[in-house]
Design a protein around this motif. Structure first.
Motif, short mmCIF file in Angstrom:
data_model
loop_
_atom_site.label_atom_id
_atom_site.label_comp_id
_atom_site.label_asym_id
_atom_site.label_seq_id
_atom_site.Cartn_x
_atom_site.Cartn_y
_atom_site.Cartn_z
N GLY A 5 4.23 5.79 3.55
CA GLY A 5 3.09 5.08 3.00
C GLY A 5 2.09 6.07 2.41
O GLY A 5 2.11 7.26 2.73
N TRP A 6 1.24 5.57 1.54
CA TRP A 6 0.19 6.39 0.93
C TRP A 6 -1.16 5.93 1.46
O TRP A 6 -1.44 4.74 1.47
CB TRP A 6 0.16 6.22 -0.58
N LEU A 7 -1.98 6.87 1.87
CA LEU A 7 -3.36 6.53 2.21
C LEU A 7 -4.10 6.38 0.89
O LEU A 7 -4.27 7.32 0.15
CB LEU A 7 -4.00 7.63 3.06
N TYR A 18 -0.71 2.00 1.35
CA TYR A 18 0.09 1.33 0.34
C TYR A 18 1.52 1.86 0.46
O TYR A 18 1.72 3.07 0.60
CB TYR A 18 -0.51 1.65 -1.04
N TRP A 19 2.47 0.95 0.44
CA TRP A 19 3.88 1.35 0.42
C TRP A 19 4.43 1.02 -0.95
O TRP A 19 4.55 -0.15 -1.31
CB TRP A 19 4.67 0.61 1.52
N PRO A 20 4.72 2.05 -1.73
CA PRO A 20 5.14 1.81 -3.12
C PRO A 20 6.53 1.18 -3.19
O PRO A 20 7.45 1.60 -2.50
CB PRO A 20 5.14 3.21 -3.73
N TYR A 21 6.63 0.17 -4.00
CA TYR A 21 7.93 -0.44 -4.29
C TYR A 21 8.14 -0.31 -5.79
O TYR A 21 7.25 -0.58 -6.57
CB TYR A 21 7.97 -1.91 -3.90
N ALA A 35 6.44 -0.16 6.76
CA ALA A 35 5.03 -0.56 6.88
C ALA A 35 4.75 -1.19 8.25
O ALA A 35 3.73 -0.91 8.88
CB ALA A 35 4.66 -1.53 5.76
N LEU A 36 5.67 -2.02 8.73
CA LEU A 36 5.48 -2.66 10.03
C LEU A 36 5.57 -1.66 11.17
O LEU A 36 4.77 -1.71 12.12
CB LEU A 36 6.50 -3.79 10.21
#
Length: 170
Positions: A5-7, A18-21, A35-36
């Motif tokens: 994830g990105w802070l 944010y978790w980029p998709y 993320a979970l």
């Protein structure tokens, strides 16, 4: 790095990850699982942080103040998914006012869900839009119901998520 994830930002006492998709990614479900898992670990770390305040700050803050802080400080976690706009925000003519950021309904929903964690006595609330994208058998979940959150006209199905040892999610 651990959960990819990105802070994105700090806003007051809130942090935004944010978790980029990216379309065409191999495993969209895995992104949501990461993320979970991150939320579960963060909830444990927060609990330890708040529980250790007396020990860490007893020489800097008086005991009564620390007691009051511990009784009111509570940080929840809200997770949602969806399309957002991200990038440099601010006027193009003023580099000093630009800031990288994320805007969108999923971010607003996550913030609203975080504020509901106290009402539902849980550390983590997950939107139904996340639940349909994961393997729910991997996560202890408790359906909270269809909730109309501030700023939305349509109720969202919300779930509390806890650890495997959390009796609230059995």
């Amino acid at each position: 790095d651990k959960y990819n994830g990105w802070l994105e930002s700090y806003v007051g006492d809130m942090v935004c990850y944010y978790w980029p998709y990216q379309p065409g990614a191999d495993d969209e479900q895995e992104i949501h699982h990461q993320a979970l898992f991150a939320a579960l670990e963060l909830a444990v770390l927060q609990k330890h942080f708040f529980a250790s305040m007396q020990q860490r700050y007893h020489t800097q803050i008086n005991t009564d103040t620390l007691d009051k802080m511990q009784s009111i400080i509570n940080a929840g976690i809200g997770l949602s998914t969806g399309n957002v706009v991200m990038g440099n925000l601010g006027p193009s003519h003023s580099a000093g006012l630009k800031k990288f950021g994320i805007l969108g309904d999923p971010l607003n929903l996550a913030a609203r869900m975080e504020s509901l964690t106290r009402l539902f006595n849980t550390e983590i609330i997950v939107s139904g839009s996340v639940i349909v994208l994961i393997n729910p058998e991997q996560f202890p979940l408790r359906r909270l119901g269809k909730i109309k959150v501030k700023g939305r006209t349509v109720p969202e199905t919300l779930y509390a998520m806890g650890s495997n040892s959390d009796p609230r999610c059995q």
